[in-house]
Each structure stands twice: as structure tokens, then as C-alpha cells.
Scaffold this motif. Structure first.
Motif, PDB file in Angstrom:
ATOM      1  N   ASP A 160      27.453  70.119  86.218  1.00 37.53           N
ATOM      2  CA  ASP A 160      27.058  68.723  86.415  1.00 37.53           C
ATOM      3  C   ASP A 160      26.226  68.641  87.695  1.00 37.53           C
ATOM      4  O   ASP A 160      26.743  68.861  88.793  1.00 37.53           O
ATOM      5  N   PRO A 161      24.918  68.333  87.594  1.00 37.73           N
ATOM      6  CA  PRO A 161      24.079  68.304  88.787  1.00 37.73           C
ATOM      7  C   PRO A 161      24.388  67.143  89.730  1.00 37.73           C
ATOM      8  O   PRO A 161      23.966  67.160  90.884  1.00 37.73           O
ATOM      9  N   VAL A 162      25.116  66.145  89.238  1.00 35.69           N
ATOM     10  CA  VAL A 162      25.460  64.991  90.084  1.00 35.69           C
ATOM     11  C   VAL A 162      26.673  65.315  90.949  1.00 35.69           C
ATOM     12  O   VAL A 162      26.647  65.182  92.177  1.00 35.69           O
ATOM     13  N   THR A 163      27.758  65.763  90.315  1.00 36.45           N
ATOM     14  CA  THR A 163      28.961  66.107  91.073  1.00 36.45           C
ATOM     15  C   THR A 163      28.924  67.528  91.629  1.00 36.45           C
ATOM     16  O   THR A 163      29.772  67.901  92.432  1.00 36.45           O
ATOM     17  N   LYS A 164      27.949  68.336  91.158  1.00 37.88           N
ATOM     18  CA  LYS A 164      27.803  69.724  91.588  1.00 37.88           C
ATOM     19  C   LYS A 164      29.067  70.532  91.310  1.00 37.88           C
ATOM     20  O   LYS A 164      29.591  71.245  92.169  1.00 37.88           O
ATOM     21  N   THR A 165      29.565  70.375  90.091  1.00 40.64           N
ATOM     22  CA  THR A 165      30.766  71.096  89.672  1.00 40.64           C
ATOM     23  C   THR A 165      30.553  71.712  88.295  1.00 40.64           C
ATOM     24  O   THR A 165      29.658  71.315  87.549  1.00 40.64           O
ATOM     25  N   TYR A 166      31.410  72.680  87.987  1.00 43.90           N
ATOM     26  CA  TYR A 166      31.452  73.309  86.665  1.00 43.90           C
ATOM     27  C   TYR A 166      32.859  73.134  86.092  1.00 43.90           C
ATOM     28  O   TYR A 166      33.848  73.274  86.821  1.00 43.90           O
ATOM     29  N   ARG A 167      32.921  72.864  84.809  1.00 45.52           N
ATOM     30  CA  ARG A 167      34.218  72.683  84.161  1.00 45.52           C
ATOM     31  C   ARG A 167      34.795  74.040  83.775  1.00 45.52           C
ATOM     32  O   ARG A 167      34.138  74.852  83.140  1.00 45.52           O
ATOM     33  N   VAL A 168      36.057  74.251  84.173  1.00 42.09           N
ATOM     34  CA  VAL A 168      36.739  75.513  83.896  1.00 42.09           C
ATOM     35  C   VAL A 168      38.028  75.202  83.141  1.00 42.09           C
ATOM     36  O   VAL A 168      38.762  74.265  83.477  1.00 42.09           O
ATOM     37  N   TYR A 169      38.304  76.009  82.095  1.00 45.66           N
ATOM     38  CA  TYR A 169      39.490  75.838  81.264  1.00 45.66           C
ATOM     39  C   TYR A 169      40.477  76.961  81.566  1.00 45.66           C
ATOM     40  O   TYR A 169      40.100  78.137  81.584  1.00 45.66           O
ATOM     41  N   PHE A 170      41.743  76.593  81.767  1.00 48.19           N
ATOM     42  CA  PHE A 170      42.793  77.551  82.103  1.00 48.19           C
ATOM     43  C   PHE A 170      43.855  77.521  81.001  1.00 48.19           C
ATOM     44  O   PHE A 170      44.376  76.458  80.665  1.00 48.19           O
ATOM     45  N   ARG A 171      44.168  78.673  80.456  1.00 49.16           N
ATOM     46  CA  ARG A 171      45.153  78.768  79.382  1.00 49.16           C
ATOM     47  C   ARG A 171      46.558  78.832  79.970  1.00 49.16           C
ATOM     48  O   ARG A 171      46.858  79.634  80.848  1.00 49.16           O
ATOM     49  N   LEU A 172      47.441  77.962  79.457  1.00 55.01           N
ATOM     50  CA  LEU A 172      48.829  77.927  79.895  1.00 55.01           C
ATOM     51  C   LEU A 172      49.707  78.704  78.921  1.00 55.01           C
ATOM     52  O   LEU A 172      49.431  78.736  77.717  1.00 55.01           O
ATOM     53  N   PRO A 173      50.781  79.314  79.400  1.00 55.16           N
ATOM     54  CA  PRO A 173      51.714  79.974  78.478  1.00 55.16           C
ATOM     55  C   PRO A 173      52.448  78.941  77.633  1.00 55.16           C
ATOM     56  O   PRO A 173      52.577  77.774  78.024  1.00 55.16           O
ATOM     57  N   ASP A 174      52.953  79.369  76.470  1.00 59.68           N
ATOM     58  CA  ASP A 174      53.624  78.439  75.561  1.00 59.68           C
ATOM     59  C   ASP A 174      54.886  77.849  76.161  1.00 59.68           C
ATOM     60  O   ASP A 174      55.311  76.751  75.782  1.00 59.68           O
ATOM     61  N   ASN A 175      55.517  78.564  77.102  1.00 59.57           N
ATOM     62  CA  ASN A 175      56.764  78.073  77.684  1.00 59.57           C
ATOM     63  C   ASN A 175      56.548  77.264  78.964  1.00 59.57           C
ATOM     64  O   ASN A 175      57.489  77.016  79.716  1.00 59.57           O
ATOM     65  N   THR A 176      55.328  76.841  79.226  1.00 55.59           N
ATOM     66  CA  THR A 176      55.068  76.056  80.440  1.00 55.59           C
ATOM     67  C   THR A 176      55.808  74.730  80.390  1.00 55.59           C
ATOM     68  O   THR A 176      55.887  74.088  79.328  1.00 55.59           O
ATOM     69  N   PRO A 177      56.359  74.278  81.515  1.00 60.50           N
ATOM     70  CA  PRO A 177      57.018  72.970  81.531  1.00 60.50           C
ATOM     71  C   PRO A 177      56.035  71.811  81.685  1.00 60.50           C
ATOM     72  O   PRO A 177      56.431  70.648  81.583  1.00 60.50           O
ATOM     73  N   LEU A 178      54.775  72.117  81.954  1.00 55.92           N
ATOM     74  CA  LEU A 178      53.789  71.059  82.121  1.00 55.92           C
ATOM     75  C   LEU A 178      53.594  70.285  80.828  1.00 55.92           C
ATOM     76  O   LEU A 178      53.688  70.835  79.727  1.00 55.92           O
ATOM     77  N   ARG A 179      53.293  68.993  80.966  1.00 53.18           N
ATOM     78  CA  ARG A 179      53.095  68.129  79.814  1.00 53.18           C
ATOM     79  C   ARG A 179      51.669  67.577  79.810  1.00 53.18           C
ATOM     80  O   ARG A 179      50.993  67.533  80.848  1.00 53.18           O
ATOM     81  N   ILE A 180      51.269  67.146  78.641  1.00 57.92           N
ATOM     82  CA  ILE A 180      49.916  66.604  78.467  1.00 57.92           C
ATOM     83  C   ILE A 180      49.717  65.414  79.404  1.00 57.92           C
ATOM     84  O   ILE A 180      50.545  64.508  79.461  1.00 57.92           O
ATOM     85  N   GLY A 181      48.606  65.443  80.131  1.00 53.79           N
ATOM     86  CA  GLY A 181      48.267  64.342  81.031  1.00 53.79           C
ATOM     87  C   GLY A 181      48.674  64.551  82.472  1.00 53.79           C
ATOM     88  O   GLY A 181      48.259  63.782  83.343  1.00 53.79           O
ATOM     89  N   MET A 182      49.496  65.569  82.754  1.00 52.57           N
ATOM     90  CA  MET A 182      49.916  65.813  84.134  1.00 52.57           C
ATOM     91  C   MET A 182      48.743  66.338  84.963  1.00 52.57           C
ATOM     92  O   MET A 182      47.882  67.055  84.460  1.00 52.57           O
TER      93      MET A 182
END
Length: 335
Positions: free
Chosen positions: A230-252
């Protein structure tokens, strides 16, 4: 008598000079720390949020009142299942009018066809009746397609992760009413600054911190990097794969720490003890300025490659106002 009057003044001046000299020559109290051995990690920091790998946002394409809505949050749905219906009374009324016109046009075409078979009408009249019937049929088909937009369906099989809106409310254009997708696997999506992105690679280990799990270190792996930034925010989007047993929930939300490189058994000193590549050590009762060669720099410690050894007495925090060669006394010794 005049000489005697000057004597007390001379004594006072000598006392002042002596006190100033003592103040200037007294040893400055400092706090020192001894370098220690440990692992140093080069980290790229970012912040992100948890999202499903497969999901879709479902929003209306027309602005109308909600007249029906499923109670299916958390339930599994199939592709095409009805999630909600919008008020389509006006569209249905218009469709009824078009269907009536189509019926009349069809009758007229049939009449003209019979007359044409008897050579009682012109070919031009028959063609005109057929053209009018075709036009109305196209209008009916278009109105039926428009009517379908008043029915909100599941675009993909999955679980209704969330639903918003109530029956009776106006569904605004573009307002998401349903999130449909698979709860697993999950991803963390973060924006990484463009100056850091050249060091990020697929497969790198990543440590996560979330407010929902204080004091707990969670792990992920760099899964992919968006090619265009993104030339405005000067950032790149990066995707990180979580393990199936992660306690994190959608939206956190999470703090993302991408581990770029790890130096084992490195010689470390506190970050606050260094200014640029300079450090001040105590030798005897004297402060000595030293230039060091550093490696990995973290918030809590800096890797020292050369310039001091493990026995050095490092002044911490960095004494910016202390001159090289100044007399010092150790007031406190830290780790």
C-alpha cells in the motif's frame, strides 16, 4: 588596620575555591551492569487480527427493509441457503405488471400468426408483434433477476460466524449482515512496514501476544506475503498460519513478532547502556568511553560482537553528561 580587614575576605575566598575544587574533583556515583550471555533475536514487529482462512462477508446489494432473517449464528449452512429476505413488494408489483403485458403481447403475437397464415396481415405486423413480445419477455427476465437480489443467500458452505441486523431494520448498501466461513484453520493478518518487509520470508517462526491471554506466548508461521504493498500506508500485508489448537478466536487482535534471526549464547548488554555504538565502562575509578561493534538490537538487550568482554563494568543507563576520564564511584551494581 586595612590589612586586617582584608584577611577575613581572603579566608572566605580560599574556602570557596577549595569547595569548588572539591566539588569538581569528587567522584560521580554511577550504576553498573555486567554483560551476560543469552540468546538474542532479531525481530520485526507488527500488529494484526485473527481471521478464518476461508470466509465471505455477505452484504445486500439493494437498500430495503429486512422482513425475514434466519436464526443461524453459529450454525452450518449450505451454499445457496436463504439467510435473510428484504421487502420486495414493489419489485413484485412491477413484475406482475410486466407479466400481464407479456400475456397480452403473447396473445397479439398468436393473433398475428393466425392472420399471417391466412395472408390476412402483413409480415411487418407479425414481426412487430414478435419483437414486442421478445422485449417484454426480456423485461420480465430482468425483473425476476432483480427480485432475486432481495433474497440474501449463503455464498459458500460453512458456519455463520456472525450475523447482524434485525427484522424491521433497513439494510444499507454494503453493510455486512452475515459472515460465513470455516472456523478452522485460522490466520493472523498483519500490516508490516515497507522497510522491514525485505527481511520477512515465508516459513519464518512468529511469536504472538494477545490481551486475551496475558503472559502466554503463542506461535504462528509466515504463510504468504501480498506482492503489492500500500503506497499510502507504506505497508505490506502478511498472512500468518496458526496451528489448529490455537486458543485465539476470530476477530482477536495480536502483537506480531516475526523472528528474523537468532544468535545463540550472545554477549548482551542493556539497550539503555548504549548510545549509537558507544558505551561507557568503569576502569578502576575512571569512566572510559568505548566504541563497540553491535549485532542484534532488541528492546531489552543488544548483542555485543566486539569492543568489550564479559568482565566489563558497563555504566547503565548511558551517562550522556559524564566526560571520558571522569572520576566515578560505583553506587549500585545491577545484573
Amino acid at each position: 588596620m586595612r590589612v586586617r580587614r582584608w584577611i577575613p575576605g581572603i579566608v572566605v575566598a580560599a574556602a570557596v575555591v577549595g569547595g569548588t575544587a572539591w566539588y569538581l574533583l569528587r567522584a560521580a556515583p554511577v550504576s553498573i551492569v555486567t554483560p551476560w550471555r543469552g540468546d538474542a533475536a532479531e525481530i520485526v514487529y507488527a500488529s494484526g487480527s485473527v481471521e478464518p482462512h476461508t470466509w465471505a462477508k455477505v452484504a445486500p446489494v439493494v437498500r430495503e427493509r429486512i422482513v425475514e432473517q434466519c436464526n443461524c449464528e453459529g450454525a452450518r449452512v449450505a451454499q445457496g441457503d436463504v439467510l435473510a429476505r428484504l421487502d420486495d413488494s414493489e419489485v413484485r408489483a412491477a413484475l406482475g405488471e410486466l407479466e400481464a403485458r407479456r400475456a397480452l403481447a403473447g396473445q397479439e403475437f398468436q393473433r398475428q400468426s393466425v392472420l399471417a397464415d391466412k395472408n390476412a396481415t402483413s409480415q411487418q405486423a407479425l414481426d412487430r408483434a414478435q419483437s414486442e413480445l421478445s422485449q417484454i419477455e426480456a423485461l420480465v427476465a430482468g425483473q425476476k433477476a432483480r427480485l432475486e437480489t432481495y433474497v440474501i443467500r449463503a455464498p459458500t458452505p460453512g458456519v455463520v460466524l456472525r450475523q447482524d441486523g434485525k427484522v424491521g431494520e433497513i439494510a444499507e448498501l454494503g453493510t455486512v449482515l452475515f459472515w460465513v466461513g470455516e472456523p478452522k484453520p485460522l490466520l493472523v493478518i498483519a500490516e508490516v512496514n515497507e522497510e522491514d518487509i525485505p527481511r520477512v520470508e515465508v516459513g519464518q517462526r512468529t511469536l504472538l501476544r494477545a490481551d486475551a491471554f496475558p503472559g502466554q506466548i503463542l506461535e504462528a508461521v509466515v504463510n504468504r506475503i501480498t506482492p503489492k504493498g500500500d503506497p499510502v500506508t507504506k505497508t505490506y500485508r502478511v498472512y500468518f498460519r496458526l496451528p489448529d489448537n490455537t486458543p485465539l478466536r476470530i476477530g482477536m487482535s495480536t502483537d506480531v513478532n516475526i523472528v528474523i534471526r537468532v544468535a545463540k549464547n550472545a554477549l548482551l548488554v542493556p539497550s539503555v547502556a548504549i548510545e549509537g555504538n558507544n558505551i561507557v565502562v568503569v576502569e578502576g575509578e575512571t569512566a572510559r568511553l568505548r566504541e563497540i561493534h553491535t549485532g542484534i538490537r532488541g528492546n531489552n538487550g543488544v548483542e555485543v560482537l566486539s569492543g568489550i568482554d564479559a568482565l566489563a563494568q558497563v555504566i547503565s543507563p548511558y551517562p550522556a553528561e559524564l566526560a571520558d576520564g571522569a572520576r566515578v564511584t560505583v553506587a549500585a551494581a545491577q545484573r
